[in-house]
Scaffold this motif. Structure first.
Motif, mmCIF file in Angstrom:
data_model
loop_
_atom_site.group_PDB
_atom_site.id
_atom_site.type_symbol
_atom_site.label_atom_id
_atom_site.label_comp_id
_atom_site.label_asym_id
_atom_site.label_seq_id
_atom_site.Cartn_x
_atom_site.Cartn_y
_atom_site.Cartn_z
ATOM 1 N N TRP A 27 0.824 -1.207 0.000
ATOM 2 C CA TRP A 27 0.000 0.000 0.000
ATOM 3 C C TRP A 27 0.860 1.259 0.000
ATOM 4 N N LEU A 28 1.901 1.268 0.844
ATOM 5 C CA LEU A 28 2.762 2.454 0.935
ATOM 6 C C LEU A 28 3.438 2.719 -0.403
ATOM 7 N N THR A 29 3.956 1.653 -1.034
ATOM 8 C CA THR A 29 4.611 1.804 -2.332
ATOM 9 C C THR A 29 3.639 2.318 -3.391
ATOM 10 N N ALA A 30 2.429 1.723 -3.413
ATOM 11 C CA ALA A 30 1.438 2.133 -4.416
ATOM 12 C C ALA A 30 1.009 3.585 -4.219
ATOM 13 N N LEU A 31 0.760 3.977 -2.982
ATOM 14 C CA LEU A 31 0.315 5.346 -2.714
ATOM 15 C C LEU A 31 1.402 6.366 -3.043
ATOM 16 N N LEU A 32 2.646 6.065 -2.628
ATOM 17 C CA LEU A 32 3.745 6.991 -2.914
ATOM 18 C C LEU A 32 3.983 7.107 -4.423
ATOM 19 N N ALA A 33 3.945 5.959 -5.128
ATOM 20 C CA ALA A 33 4.157 5.979 -6.575
ATOM 21 C C ALA A 33 3.051 6.759 -7.273
ATOM 22 N N SER A 34 1.813 6.603 -6.798
ATOM 23 C CA SER A 34 0.694 7.308 -7.408
ATOM 24 C C SER A 34 0.753 8.811 -7.144
ATOM 25 N N ALA A 35 1.189 9.181 -5.928
ATOM 26 C CA ALA A 35 1.203 10.598 -5.560
ATOM 27 C C ALA A 35 2.449 11.331 -6.039
ATOM 28 N N ALA A 36 3.512 10.601 -6.364
ATOM 29 C CA ALA A 36 4.806 11.216 -6.681
ATOM 30 C C ALA A 36 4.718 12.312 -7.747
ATOM 31 N N ALA A 296 -6.583 -4.454 -3.595
ATOM 32 C CA ALA A 296 -6.632 -2.999 -3.757
ATOM 33 C C ALA A 296 -5.231 -2.430 -3.949
ATOM 34 N N GLY A 297 -4.261 -2.887 -3.132
ATOM 35 C CA GLY A 297 -2.891 -2.401 -3.275
ATOM 36 C C GLY A 297 -2.276 -2.793 -4.608
ATOM 37 N N LEU A 298 -2.525 -4.046 -5.053
ATOM 38 C CA LEU A 298 -1.979 -4.507 -6.330
ATOM 39 C C LEU A 298 -2.525 -3.696 -7.506
ATOM 40 N N LEU A 299 -3.836 -3.471 -7.502
ATOM 41 C CA LEU A 299 -4.421 -2.756 -8.641
ATOM 42 C C LEU A 299 -3.993 -1.286 -8.644
ATOM 43 N N LEU A 300 -3.875 -0.679 -7.472
ATOM 44 C CA LEU A 300 -3.409 0.704 -7.424
ATOM 45 C C LEU A 300 -1.987 0.809 -7.960
ATOM 46 N N LEU A 301 -1.133 -0.148 -7.595
ATOM 47 C CA LEU A 301 0.240 -0.144 -8.101
ATOM 48 C C LEU A 301 0.270 -0.400 -9.607
ATOM 49 N N ALA A 302 -0.524 -1.368 -10.074
ATOM 50 C CA ALA A 302 -0.567 -1.669 -11.514
ATOM 51 C C ALA A 302 -1.092 -0.483 -12.307
ATOM 52 N N ASP A 303 -2.110 0.193 -11.793
ATOM 53 C CA ASP A 303 -2.655 1.350 -12.483
ATOM 54 C C ASP A 303 -1.644 2.495 -12.526
ATOM 55 N N THR A 304 -0.886 2.659 -11.445
ATOM 56 C CA THR A 304 0.155 3.691 -11.433
ATOM 57 C C THR A 304 1.225 3.394 -12.477
ATOM 58 N N LEU A 305 1.615 2.116 -12.586
ATOM 59 C CA LEU A 305 2.604 1.737 -13.598
ATOM 60 C C LEU A 305 2.065 1.995 -15.004
ATOM 61 N N ALA A 306 0.780 1.700 -15.225
ATOM 62 C CA ALA A 306 0.178 1.969 -16.535
ATOM 63 C C ALA A 306 0.187 3.461 -16.834
ATOM 64 N N HIS A 307 -0.114 4.283 -15.817
ATOM 65 C CA HIS A 307 -0.102 5.740 -15.998
ATOM 66 C C HIS A 307 1.304 6.243 -16.308
ATOM 67 N N THR A 320 -4.788 -0.255 -18.009
ATOM 68 C CA THR A 320 -4.469 -0.902 -16.734
ATOM 69 C C THR A 320 -4.603 -2.415 -16.854
ATOM 70 N N GLY A 321 -5.551 -2.869 -17.684
ATOM 71 C CA GLY A 321 -5.720 -4.310 -17.868
ATOM 72 C C GLY A 321 -4.487 -4.989 -18.412
ATOM 73 N N THR A 322 -3.637 -4.238 -19.133
ATOM 74 C CA THR A 322 -2.394 -4.814 -19.651
ATOM 75 C C THR A 322 -1.404 -5.065 -18.526
ATOM 76 N N LEU A 326 -0.001 -8.794 -16.992
ATOM 77 C CA LEU A 326 1.407 -9.189 -16.957
ATOM 78 C C LEU A 326 1.782 -9.912 -15.666
ATOM 79 N N ILE A 327 0.990 -9.714 -14.607
ATOM 80 C CA ILE A 327 1.290 -10.436 -13.368
ATOM 81 C C ILE A 327 0.609 -11.798 -13.338
ATOM 82 N N GLY A 328 -0.288 -12.053 -14.285
ATOM 83 C CA GLY A 328 -1.040 -13.296 -14.259
ATOM 84 C C GLY A 328 -0.199 -14.532 -14.496
ATOM 85 N N GLY A 329 0.726 -14.464 -15.478
ATOM 86 C CA GLY A 329 1.575 -15.620 -15.771
ATOM 87 C C GLY A 329 2.399 -16.069 -14.583
ATOM 88 N N PRO A 330 3.200 -15.173 -13.960
ATOM 89 C CA PRO A 330 3.964 -15.580 -12.781
ATOM 90 C C PRO A 330 3.092 -16.091 -11.647
#
Length: 676
Positions: A27-36, A296-307, A320-322, A326-330
């Motif tokens: 959560w901390l990583t996702a929030l910081l990445a989104s707010a950066a 919730a934390g995973l999707l927020l991080l994935a959406d931030t990476l997509a952005h 974001t679906g892309t 990408l995490i589905g295979g692993p």
């Protein structure tokens, strides 16, 4: 006695400290990445206040309130909803690989919206949820019907779910290719995007998610009883069938509601419960709490990476679906480590098969197939529609017609032969009649590299396409060998590893559909088997490859005959099992890669041809190889001809037609094995 019981009580399972620590770190990583990106313009307090209101004198505050804050809120809401849906689905089926995505619910929902867009637009205007829910119910109903008799074994459920996903995806692609001017925006939506410009979508969605989630939690007690097994749960008064049906219905409602709003957000419902379990969540209550939090934390991080990827790129939207796909295979590969009953594969039951066709002369069957192939060639070259209607092209004019019809027809026949041979190798090697070259993921690897080439902006001529496809197939084969080495190249691990590779191809395909453009259109045509791109030189090169490999097949009849007897029996007869499987895998990979360049990564001809050869009475290895190759050639020759005439003057990719028919055949075959 009472003292010993009292002393044992404190040793009830406790929650490992790593679970809340990892969740907090995520959560901390996702929030910081989104707010950066916003911290240079707004203070942390002002950014937090953007969830409640905005400063009308600050443009950054207005943008944060109407763009960033609702996007973060939507990511958290949807991630939590999908995490809960995945945890409930896995509990219902007792399957660590079950999720709305792997059960085909997401693809079914998109199929429902696509059909409604074309034929019932008024229904969409009334409610987008209804067609999405109906499509999701259709998909999961098919999975349940096909795997009910097999006890919902993990591997069988996942195979059925993913093939239904492939089949519905191929149907959606057929609609897109025929009605692209109407459905283009729909498929951009289908790639899954959380981009927001106001709070209205969030306000519409959150009450529905809360209500459906609450109803799921009300089923917690009967769901706990399912852990005891069906018989024990019934003896304690649980109505198992009703509990499963109601819980799955709620899962479909929740998943389809999300899909109808933001498109397909793949694999969050699989990843969150798997991570919760791997981090120490054991009881159902713990899974239902921590799966939504991790989702919730995973999707927020994935959406931030997509952005970020959209910002750093050329400005085109990265769905974001892309990034979630990408995490589905692993995650699939990680979850496989905890599966113990992977031996429950269709066709691997210990009891004798219920259907054994009468043996027939191989020469007679091969002769009949050659006559059918020759008839298909004659009709394809001679009888076709034109500007003045249907007409017959005289044999004396076939030289002129060959330029337009010959190379594609020859390439389709050769690709069918290659897939028929490869399918026989794989089914014999794995002892699994549901195996096929497509399921190995080798053709998916070829397609994935093609996606990378197109997205990189390289002008991809046919030479570049062939080189890219060959490189991708070789890379997928290498990865598959590394994954399956630990299990001595056993059939189940090979097939599931191949399916994991297909997840990455799906992520790339969604990215291409969202990007659009001429190159994307060319790539999509190739991926679904557009034989009109083939030149005469390429067709003759494919012929050379297949003839060369056919000479090698003569010496592998003995290993293919012995391998289905099992590892112990094969080893006792002097066969080096691991090396034999590796050699057969290499041959199947080369054949599959050669065919994929021509017909695309998904056709299921490699599944159908060996089955039909067996139905035609060819039980021995050599005879089955010959007849399966001929059957594959006839099937794809016919598919190529039909692709030219079915929607004339438009054309459908031959591989797409084969995939639609092959997907239906796969599902029918799975249901037959279930009845056996």
């Amino acid at each position: 006695m009472s003292n010993s019981l009292a002393s044992a009580a404190p040793y009830a399972p406790t929650l490992p400290a790593r679970l809340p620590l990892v969740a907090a770190a995520l959560w901390l990583t996702a929030l910081l990445a989104s707010a950066a990106p916003w911290l240079g313009e707004l203070s942390p307090l002002a950014l937090l206040q953007a969830f409640a209101g905005f400063n009308e004198d600050s443009y950054a505050s207005v943008m944060a309130h109407f763009s960033w804050a609702p996007r973060v809120a939507m990511a958290v809401l949807i991630g939590a909803a999908l995490g809960l849906a995945g945890a409930v689905t896995q509990q219902i089926l007792g399957n660590p690989l079950a999720s709305p995505t792997t059960l085909g619910v997401a693809a079914g929902s998109q199929f429902g919206v696509t059909v409604a867009s074309l034929f019932f637009p008024g229904l969409l205007a009334w409610s987008a949820d209804v067609p999405a829910i109906l499509g999701g119910l259709l998909a999961i109903g098919m999975v349940i019907a096909l795997t009910w008799r097999l006890g919902f074994s993990p591997v069988t459920v996942i195979l059925a779910g993913l093939v239904i996903t492939f089949f519905l995806g191929a149907t959606n692609m057929a609609f897109l290719l025929l009605k692209g001017e109407w459905l283009g925006n729909l498929f951009i939506w289908g790639a899954g995007s959380l981009v927001q410009n106001n709070w209205q979508p969030f306000q519409d969605l959150w009450p529905r998610v809360i209500v459906l989630s609450f109803l799921m939690l009300l089923l917690m007690r009967p769901l706990q009883l399912l852990q005891l097994g069906e018989t024990s749960a019934r003896s304690l008064g649980a109505k198992v069938a009703w509990v499963r049906a109601l819980a799955l219905f709620l899962v479909v409602l929740l998943s389809a509601t999300v899909v109808s709003r933001v498109g397909v957000i793949a694999f969050v419902g699989l990843a969150a419960p798997v991570l919760a379990r791997l981090l120490g969540a054991r009881t159902l209550g713990e899974k239902l709490v921590w799966s939504p939090l991790l989702g919730a934390g995973l999707l927020l991080l994935a959406d931030t990476l997509a952005h970020w990827a959209s910002t750093w790129g050329d400005g085109s939207l990265i769905p974001t679906g892309t990034t979630t796909a990408l995490i589905g295979g692993p995650i699939i590969l990680l979850a496989l480590q905890s599966i113990r009953n992977t031996h429950h594969m269709p066709g691997q039951a210990s009891n004798p098969p219920g259907f054994l066709p009468r043996r027939r002369s191989a020469s007679v069957i091969a002769g009949v197939l050659l006559v059918l192939l020759a008839a298909t060639v004659v009709i394809s070259m001679g009888w076709s529609p034109g500007l003045e209607g249907w007409n017959w092209t005289a044999v004396t004019n076939w030289d002129d017609a060959w330029v337009w019809r010959g190379p594609r027809m020859l390439a389709a026949i050769l690709a069918g032969v290659a897939l028929g041979l490869a399918g026989t190798l794989i089914q014999r090697m794995t002892g699994n009649p549901m195996g096929s070259p497509e399921m190995l993921g080798i053709s998916g690897g070829a397609a994935l590299v093609m996606v990378v080439v197109v997205l990189s902006g390289i002008e991809a001529g046919r030479t570049v396409q062939i080189l890219a496809a060959t490189l991708g197939a070789a890379g997928a084969l290498g990865l598959l060998i590394l994954l399956a080495r630990k299990h001595r190249f056993a059939g189940n691990q090979l097939l599931l590893g191949g399916l994991a590779l297909y997840v990455f191809m799906d992520a790339g395909l969604r990215l291409v559909m969202a990007a659009g453009g001429t190159q994307a259109s060319k790539l999509l045509n190739w991926m679904y088997g557009s034989t009109w791109l083939i030149s005469e030189t390429e067709a003759l090169s494919l012929m050379t490859v297949i003839f060369a490999i056919s000479t090698v097949l003569a010496i592998i009849v003995r290993p293919l005959t012995i391998l289905p007897l099992g590892d112990v029996s094969a080893s006792s007869l002097g066969l080096p099992v691991a090396r034999a499987r590796l050699a057969l895998l290499l041959l199947a990979a080369v054949l599959t890669a050669a065919a994929t360049v021509v017909i695309g990564p998904l056709s299921f001809v490699g599944l159908i041809a060996p089955h039909l050869a067996r139905v035609l009475g060819q039980q021995t290895v050599g005879r089955q190889l010959i007849v399966a190759g001929l059957v594959g050639g006839v099937l794809l020759a016919l598919a190529d001809y039909l692709s030219r005439i079915v929607v004339y003057p438009n054309q459908l990719p031959a591989g797409l037609l084969a995939a639609l028919v092959g997907g239906l055949y796969f599902l029918w075959g799975l249901s037959r094995h279930g009845k056996a």
